[in-house]
Design an enzyme around this catalytic site. Structure first.
Site, PDB file in Angstrom:
ATOM      1  N   CYS A 178      -4.445  15.798 -20.113  1.00 41.14           N
ATOM      2  CA  CYS A 178      -4.232  14.855 -21.227  1.00 41.14           C
ATOM      3  C   CYS A 178      -3.976  13.424 -20.740  1.00 41.14           C
ATOM      4  O   CYS A 178      -3.862  12.511 -21.548  1.00 41.14           O
ATOM      5  CB  CYS A 178      -3.077  15.329 -22.120  1.00 41.14           C
TER       6      CYS A 178
ATOM      7  N   GLY B 157       3.037  -4.572   8.995  1.00 44.49           N
ATOM      8  CA  GLY B 157       2.950  -3.119   9.198  1.00 44.49           C
ATOM      9  C   GLY B 157       1.763  -2.442   8.557  1.00 44.49           C
ATOM     10  O   GLY B 157       1.903  -1.333   8.057  1.00 44.49           O
TER      11      GLY B 157
ATOM     12  N   GLN C  14       0.853  -1.199   0.000  1.00 44.43           N
ATOM     13  CA  GLN C  14       0.000   0.000   0.000  1.00 44.43           C
ATOM     14  C   GLN C  14       0.883   1.241   0.000  1.00 44.43           C
ATOM     15  O   GLN C  14       0.380   2.356  -0.076  1.00 44.43           O
ATOM     16  CB  GLN C  14      -0.878  -0.002   1.251  1.00 44.43           C
TER      17      GLN C  14
ATOM     18  N   SER D 142      -2.424  -1.404   9.365  1.00 45.61           N
ATOM     19  CA  SER D 142      -3.514  -1.406  10.345  1.00 45.61           C
ATOM     20  C   SER D 142      -4.727  -2.141   9.785  1.00 45.61           C
ATOM     21  O   SER D 142      -5.708  -2.344  10.500  1.00 45.61           O
ATOM     22  CB  SER D 142      -3.893   0.031  10.729  1.00 45.61           C
TER      23      SER D 142
ATOM     24  N   CYS E  55       2.147  19.936 -16.920  1.00 42.36           N
ATOM     25  CA  CYS E  55       2.481  18.915 -17.913  1.00 42.36           C
ATOM     26  C   CYS E  55       3.385  19.518 -18.999  1.00 42.36           C
ATOM     27  O   CYS E  55       3.104  20.596 -19.524  1.00 42.36           O
ATOM     28  CB  CYS E  55       1.183  18.407 -18.539  1.00 42.36           C
TER      29      CYS E  55
ATOM     30  N   CYS F  62       1.141  19.421 -22.492  1.00 42.42           N
ATOM     31  CA  CYS F  62      -0.051  20.247 -22.747  1.00 42.42           C
ATOM     32  C   CYS F  62      -0.206  21.410 -21.768  1.00 42.42           C
ATOM     33  O   CYS F  62      -1.132  22.203 -21.904  1.00 42.42           O
ATOM     34  CB  CYS F  62      -1.304  19.362 -22.735  1.00 42.42           C
TER      35      CYS F  62
ATOM     36  N   HIS G  62      -1.409   1.515  -4.305  1.00 45.16           N
ATOM     37  CA  HIS G  62      -1.772   2.930  -4.124  1.00 45.16           C
ATOM     38  C   HIS G  62      -0.915   3.876  -4.949  1.00 45.16           C
ATOM     39  O   HIS G  62      -0.845   5.065  -4.652  1.00 45.16           O
ATOM     40  CB  HIS G  62      -1.707   3.299  -2.636  1.00 45.16           C
TER      41      HIS G  62
ATOM     42  N   ALA H 149       8.999  -4.684  12.285  1.00 46.10           N
ATOM     43  CA  ALA H 149       9.193  -5.424  11.035  1.00 46.10           C
ATOM     44  C   ALA H 149      10.646  -5.890  10.847  1.00 46.10           C
ATOM     45  O   ALA H 149      10.883  -7.032  10.437  1.00 46.10           O
ATOM     46  CB  ALA H 149       8.775  -4.547   9.855  1.00 46.10           C
TER      47      ALA H 149
ATOM     48  N   PRO I 193       3.534  -4.664  15.853  1.00 49.75           N
ATOM     49  CA  PRO I 193       3.558  -4.554  17.316  1.00 49.75           C
ATOM     50  C   PRO I 193       2.159  -4.375  17.914  1.00 49.75           C
ATOM     51  O   PRO I 193       1.954  -4.600  19.100  1.00 49.75           O
ATOM     52  CB  PRO I 193       4.433  -3.323  17.590  1.00 49.75           C
TER      53      PRO I 193
HETATM   54  N1  APR Z   1       6.988  -2.691  12.224  1.00 53.77           N
HETATM   55  C1  APR Z   1       5.778  -3.262  11.959  1.00 53.77           C
HETATM   56  N2  APR Z   1       4.613  -2.592  12.069  1.00 53.77           N
HETATM   57  C2  APR Z   1       4.651  -1.319  12.482  1.00 53.77           C
HETATM   58  C3  APR Z   1       5.856  -0.666  12.794  1.00 53.77           C
HETATM   59  C4  APR Z   1       7.066  -1.404  12.665  1.00 53.77           C
HETATM   60  N3  APR Z   1       8.270  -0.879  12.922  1.00 53.77           N
HETATM   61  N4  APR Z   1       5.562   0.606  13.175  1.00 53.77           N
HETATM   62  C5  APR Z   1       4.225   0.729  13.092  1.00 53.77           C
HETATM   63  N5  APR Z   1       3.667  -0.423  12.681  1.00 53.77           N
HETATM   64  C6  APR Z   1       2.251  -0.723  12.413  1.00 53.77           C
HETATM   65  C7  APR Z   1       1.241   0.007  13.289  1.00 53.77           C
HETATM   66  O1  APR Z   1       0.996  -0.723  14.484  1.00 53.77           O
HETATM   67  C8  APR Z   1       0.011   0.056  12.376  1.00 53.77           C
HETATM   68  O2  APR Z   1      -0.807  -1.094  12.555  1.00 53.77           O
HETATM   69  O3  APR Z   1       1.983  -0.280  11.096  1.00 53.77           O
HETATM   70  C9  APR Z   1       0.608   0.021  10.964  1.00 53.77           C
HETATM   71  C10 APR Z   1       0.465   1.306  10.185  1.00 53.77           C
HETATM   72  O4  APR Z   1      -0.882   1.555   9.943  1.00 53.77           O
HETATM   73  P1  APR Z   1      -1.383   2.796   9.066  1.00 53.77           P
HETATM   74  O5  APR Z   1      -0.688   4.033   9.493  1.00 53.77           O
HETATM   75  O6  APR Z   1      -2.869   2.789   9.098  1.00 53.77           O
HETATM   76  O7  APR Z   1      -0.830   2.447   7.581  1.00 53.77           O
HETATM   77  P2  APR Z   1      -1.447   1.519   6.445  1.00 53.77           P
HETATM   78  O8  APR Z   1      -2.132   0.337   7.031  1.00 53.77           O
HETATM   79  O9  APR Z   1      -0.369   1.287   5.461  1.00 53.77           O
HETATM   80  O10 APR Z   1      -2.539   2.473   5.804  1.00 53.77           O
HETATM   81  C11 APR Z   1      -3.187   2.061   4.631  1.00 53.77           C
HETATM   82  O11 APR Z   1      -4.219   4.203   4.380  1.00 53.77           O
HETATM   83  O12 APR Z   1      -4.148   6.471   4.482  1.00 53.77           O
HETATM   84  C12 APR Z   1      -4.067   5.398   3.639  1.00 53.77           C
HETATM   85  O13 APR Z   1      -3.149   5.370   1.510  1.00 53.77           O
HETATM   86  C13 APR Z   1      -2.782   5.323   2.864  1.00 53.77           C
HETATM   87  O14 APR Z   1      -1.639   3.331   2.111  1.00 53.77           O
HETATM   88  C14 APR Z   1      -2.222   3.971   3.226  1.00 53.77           C
HETATM   89  C15 APR Z   1      -3.447   3.224   3.723  1.00 53.77           C
END
Ligand code: APR
Length: 247
Positions: A127, A183, A98, A185, A145, A148, A116, A227, A210
């Site tokens: 264009c 990593g 993402q 949410s 651009c 254009c 994304h 990670a 975490p």
């Molecule tokens: N290692 C592993 N996980 C981690 C670490 C780490 N060092 N640090 C933070 N995290 C976890 C957090 O606990 C959380 O669950 O990474 C996650 C980040 O979550 P978000 O900030 O919501 O990111 P993401 O899930 O990529 O969001 C998805 O939302 O806003 C949009 O387009 C944006 O691509 C993004 C999408």
């Protein structure tokens, strides 16, 4: 120590898919979106990450992305990105991300699906021309651009827009043996649906985060770690196992 049974699942796998989110790049110094200190806390999403916001104030949106481009340009892939790239040598291995930071490719991954978009890509709102722009900082805000003169937008997916390559992502999720969910949410769809889909097709789900997420409810293995630490542990064990096999 890896969770019990994880090594067997990895050793028996042919295709492995990693679904990554902002957390994998956090240790490279790129802020995540949600939670305290997250990007969306400081910037209203509807202003900087929707078409309506961009139409209302393209300059504000480009200033936000210019700032992110500076941050990302200074960032290096971390051990988690690097281990995923190395795993391409061991497996039929794919990354579905993402993230728009391009750090997986910088680490050497070639099989990358960017749901994304990419922060270095620009698209003309007049264009439709797509190109790359690596200027840091941007010379002109908002950029125009070359062909254009139309207004360029970042070629990233904003809220309410369809994601890129979703068919490829679904097909990978439906046809993998293990999915590493690292990593994220797991709150933004359709990406958040991919682990559920993989799980429903009998893939083993490994969550590396975490914090608890909706994936935690059905994940087969959970590593509540950063990670880099988790991926280093996994890679060390894989190396050890392949050495034992050779002896
Ligand atoms: N290692 C592993 N996980 C981690 C670490 C780490 N060092 N640090 C933070 N995290 C976890 C957090 O606990 C959380 O669950 O990474 C996650 C980040 O979550 P978000 O900030 O919501 O990111 P993401 O899930 O990529 O969001 C998805 O939302 O806003 C949009 O387009 C944006 O691509 C993004 C999408």
């Amino acid at each position: 120590m890896l969770p019990q049974g994880l090594m067997d699942a990895l050793l028996n796998a042919e295709r492995i898919v990693a679904l990554t989110g902002a957390g994998i790049s956090a240790e490279s110094g790129i802020p995540t979106f949600r939670g305290s200190g997250g990007l969306w806390e400081g910037y209203p999403v509807e202003k900087v990450a929707t078409v309506e916001g961009f139409e209302r104030d393209p300059e504000l949106v480009w200033r936000f992305y210019d700032e992110r481009r500076r941050n990302i340009a200074a960032a290096k892939p971390n051990d988690a990105h690097i281990v995923l790239a190395k795993m391409e040598r061991l497996y039929d291995f794919w990354v579905i991300t993402q993230n728009i930071d391009g750090l997986h490719q910088k680490a050497g991954s070639r099989n990358v699906v960017e749901l994304h978009g990419n922060i270095w890509r620009v698209r003309c709102t007049e264009c439709g021309r797509v190109g790359y722009n690596y200027e840091v900082p941007l010379k002109e805000i908002p950029p125009r651009c070359e062909k254009c003169g139309g207004l360029l937008r970042p070629d990233v997916v904003w809220f309410g827009e369809p994601v890129y390559d979703i068919d490829k992502a679904y097909s990978l999720a439906e046809n993998c043996d293990v999915m590493l969910v690292i990593g994220t949410s797991a709150q933004v769809y359709p990406a958040a649906y991919l682990p559920r889909l993989a799980w429903s097709r009998n893939a083993k789900i490994v969550e590396i985060n975490p914090q608890e997420t909706p994936v935690s409810r059905y994940a087969d293995f959970i590593m509540r770690k950063m990670a880099t630490e988790a991926m280093n542990e996994i890679y060390q064990e894989l190396l050890r196992a392949s050495q034992e096999e050779r002896e």
